[in-house]
Design a protein around this motif. Structure first.
Motif, mmCIF file in Angstrom:
data_model
loop_
_atom_site.group_PDB
_atom_site.id
_atom_site.type_symbol
_atom_site.label_atom_id
_atom_site.label_comp_id
_atom_site.label_asym_id
_atom_site.label_seq_id
_atom_site.Cartn_x
_atom_site.Cartn_y
_atom_site.Cartn_z
ATOM 1 N N GLY A 2 9.547 -7.683 33.469
ATOM 2 C CA GLY A 2 8.974 -7.252 32.210
ATOM 3 C C GLY A 2 9.994 -7.219 31.083
ATOM 4 N N VAL A 3 9.518 -7.397 29.888
ATOM 5 C CA VAL A 3 10.360 -7.365 28.698
ATOM 6 C C VAL A 3 9.758 -6.387 27.700
ATOM 7 C CG1 VAL A 3 11.294 -8.668 26.767
ATOM 8 C CG2 VAL A 3 11.129 -9.737 29.021
ATOM 9 N N GLN A 4 10.599 -5.528 27.158
ATOM 10 C CA GLN A 4 10.151 -4.576 26.154
ATOM 11 C C GLN A 4 10.579 -5.045 24.772
ATOM 12 O OE1 GLN A 4 11.581 -0.646 27.014
ATOM 13 N NE2 GLN A 4 9.956 -0.209 28.465
ATOM 14 N N ILE A 5 9.675 -5.036 23.825
ATOM 15 C CA ILE A 5 9.981 -5.364 22.434
ATOM 16 C C ILE A 5 9.577 -4.171 21.585
ATOM 17 C CG2 ILE A 5 9.521 -6.917 20.501
ATOM 18 C CD1 ILE A 5 8.879 -9.101 22.504
#
Length: 267
Positions: A2-5
């Protein structure tokens, strides 16, 4: 994976602007140590760690008071403005929007105040940040962030050319006490928004010959940064010598003449 922005917190944008503005200074850095064995032993008797920070600030301010030209500023007309009062800008960590952030609290007239007085103010502001005028200016920081980025950086970069505004907002010198945020040895170099900035690093114990005997002593590691447009090497070197002497002798700490030397003999 997962990637958080997420958006950059407003307090972090202040740090980014500060770093960009600091690059305009012609800074010279020096790393040095001072034997603080006796001072630490005198202050360690049930006292909080921030009292040692207050002691270091007391010594730095006293050294500046001996030669105020190391905290001089040049105004927009090219004149040199030298303050006789030493106001110390000290980063103090608080929680902003659920995250830690170090804001600058100014200790006024630090050169004429006792260690205990400085300690009490630092402790009070850490306990209740709203006691600091800097925290109460948060709404002005929000308004400042509405300006375009290039204008924000230009304003911060020009602050040192407005000496009285510099004194009011950030103090005449800067002291960053890394030891307030974590333990361990080491030096640090921080953003420089003052003519004179000091980073108080960690402490290290090492064997040295003291009064003819090999003993273990404790050394405080510090970094001095000066604006070379205003301060030359010789005054900076004299300032370092004064600070080292005050730290080593425990200036401002009531230690009886009969007090033992706090060293651990190695041989």
């Amino acid at each position: 994976m997962g990637v958080q922005i997420k958006s950059v917190p407003w307090v972090r944008q202040l740090v980014i602007d500060t770093g960009r503005a600091a690059r305009r200074r012609h800074s010279v850095h020096g790393l040095f140590e001072a034997d603080v064995t006796s001072a630490r032993a005198a202050l360690d008797r049930g006292q909080a760690a921030e009292q040692f920070t207050a002691f270091v600030i007391h010594c730095v301010a006293a050294a500046v008071g001996a030669d105020p030209t190391v905290q001089a500023y040049r105004d927009l007309r090219g004149r040199e403005v030298v303050f006789d009062q030493v106001d110390v800008g000290l980063p103090v960590e608080v929680e902003v929007d659920g995250k830690p952030f170090a804001f600058t609290h100014v200790l006024r007239d630090a050169g004429r105040r006792s260690i205990e007085d400085l300690h009490q103010e630092i402790h009070a502001v850490k306990t209740d940040p709203q006691l600091s005028p800097s925290v109460r200016k948060a709404r002005w920081a929000h308004a400042y962030l509405l300006l375009p980025g290039f204008l924000r950086v230009a304003l911060l970069g020009a602050l040192h050319r407005l000496p009285r505004r510099q004194q009011a907002l950030a103090g005449t010198i800067g002291v960053t006490a890394v030891g307030m945020f974590g333990a361990g040895a080491g030096w640090g170099i921080a953003f420089q928004l003052h003519t004179l900035s000091i980073v108080v690093g960690g402490t290290a114990r090492r064997p040295v010959f003291f009064q003819g005997v090999l003993v273990e002593r404790e050394f405080l590691q510090l970094t001095i940064s000066v604006d070379h447009d205003i301060v030359d090497g010789a005054p900076a070197a004299r300032f370092v010598a004064r600070v080292r002497e005050l730290l080593t002798t425990g200036d401002g700490i009531p230690v009886p003449d009969s007090a033992p030397v706090h060293s651990r003999r190695l041989v």
